[in-house]
Design a protein around this motif. Structure first.
Motif, PDB file in Angstrom:
ATOM      1  N   THR A  31       0.839  -1.198   0.000  1.00 50.61           N
ATOM      2  CA  THR A  31       0.000   0.000   0.000  1.00 50.61           C
ATOM      3  C   THR A  31       0.875   1.249   0.000  1.00 50.61           C
ATOM      4  N   TRP A  32       1.923   1.237   0.841  1.00 53.36           N
ATOM      5  CA  TRP A  32       2.868   2.360   0.877  1.00 53.36           C
ATOM      6  C   TRP A  32       3.523   2.549  -0.492  1.00 53.36           C
ATOM      7  N   ALA A  33       3.964   1.446  -1.107  1.00 47.28           N
ATOM      8  CA  ALA A  33       4.627   1.514  -2.413  1.00 47.28           C
ATOM      9  C   ALA A  33       3.685   2.046  -3.490  1.00 47.28           C
ATOM     10  N   ALA A  34       2.426   1.628  -3.458  1.00 47.34           N
ATOM     11  CA  ALA A  34       1.450   2.080  -4.455  1.00 47.34           C
ATOM     12  C   ALA A  34       1.207   3.584  -4.362  1.00 47.34           C
ATOM     13  N   GLN A  35       1.358   4.141  -3.185  1.00 52.53           N
ATOM     14  CA  GLN A  35       1.146   5.573  -2.983  1.00 52.53           C
ATOM     15  C   GLN A  35       2.421   6.395  -3.175  1.00 52.53           C
ATOM     16  N   HIS A  36       3.554   5.729  -3.319  1.00 51.41           N
ATOM     17  CA  HIS A  36       4.837   6.419  -3.462  1.00 51.41           C
ATOM     18  C   HIS A  36       4.986   6.906  -4.904  1.00 51.41           C
ATOM     19  N   PRO A  37       5.356   8.171  -5.107  1.00 47.60           N
ATOM     20  CA  PRO A  37       5.405   8.715  -6.468  1.00 47.60           C
ATOM     21  C   PRO A  37       6.497   8.144  -7.368  1.00 47.60           C
ATOM     22  N   ARG A  81       7.649  -0.624  -9.372  1.00 46.00           N
ATOM     23  CA  ARG A  81       7.776  -2.079  -9.269  1.00 46.00           C
ATOM     24  C   ARG A  81       8.402  -2.432  -7.925  1.00 46.00           C
ATOM     25  N   VAL A  82       7.924  -3.537  -7.335  1.00 48.90           N
ATOM     26  CA  VAL A  82       8.481  -4.065  -6.089  1.00 48.90           C
ATOM     27  C   VAL A  82       9.038  -5.445  -6.392  1.00 48.90           C
ATOM     28  N   GLU A  83      10.267  -5.684  -5.948  1.00 48.70           N
ATOM     29  CA  GLU A  83      10.903  -6.980  -6.161  1.00 48.70           C
ATOM     30  C   GLU A  83      11.203  -7.645  -4.834  1.00 48.70           C
ATOM     31  N   LEU A  84      10.933  -8.934  -4.775  1.00 51.44           N
ATOM     32  CA  LEU A  84      11.237  -9.755  -3.612  1.00 51.44           C
ATOM     33  C   LEU A  84      12.108 -10.911  -4.074  1.00 51.44           C
ATOM     34  N   GLN A  85      13.270 -11.049  -3.468  1.00 55.10           N
ATOM     35  CA  GLN A  85      14.138 -12.176  -3.787  1.00 55.10           C
ATOM     36  C   GLN A  85      14.079 -13.151  -2.621  1.00 55.10           C
ATOM     37  N   VAL A  86      13.856 -14.417  -2.956  1.00 52.89           N
ATOM     38  CA  VAL A  86      13.757 -15.447  -1.920  1.00 52.89           C
ATOM     39  C   VAL A  86      14.576 -16.661  -2.342  1.00 52.89           C
TER      40      VAL A  86
END
Length: 94
Positions: free
Chosen positions: A69-75, A79-84
């Motif tokens: 939610t924070w990322a979606a509102q960030h100007p 894209r968000v990446e998760l490495q596992v």
């Protein structure tokens, strides 16, 4: 208790979940942020750790929802990446 640690960097979010007030009581930690390189400033990297005895109770899911939610509102973030690790089925399921 889930708390936004309010980093000094406006392009970074840090969440801590605690079962008390001391540093020893941290049960989960999430960091989401971008790098200062202009070419990749739109890409946020997500990292999360949850103490073994608190896994499987929905804490990771709740923290991830807050972070996204924070990322979606960030100007800047597109894209968000998760490495596992390949054998981490719970992280892959997120």
């Amino acid at each position: 208790m889930l708390r936004d640690m309010g980093t000094k960097d406006p392009n970074e979010l840090r969440l801590l979940a605690r079962c008390g007030e001391s540093d020893a009581d941290v049960i989960a930690d999430l960091t989401l942020g971008t790098k200062s390189f202009q070419r990749i400033a739109h890409v946020a990297k997500l990292g999360m750790e949850i103490r073994k005895d608190f896994r499987g109770v929905g804490l990771g899911d709740a923290m991830l929802r807050i972070a996204l939610t924070w990322a979606a509102q960030h100007p800047l973030i597109a894209r968000v990446e998760l490495q596992v690790f390949a054998d981490n089925a719970r992280a892959i399921a997120l």
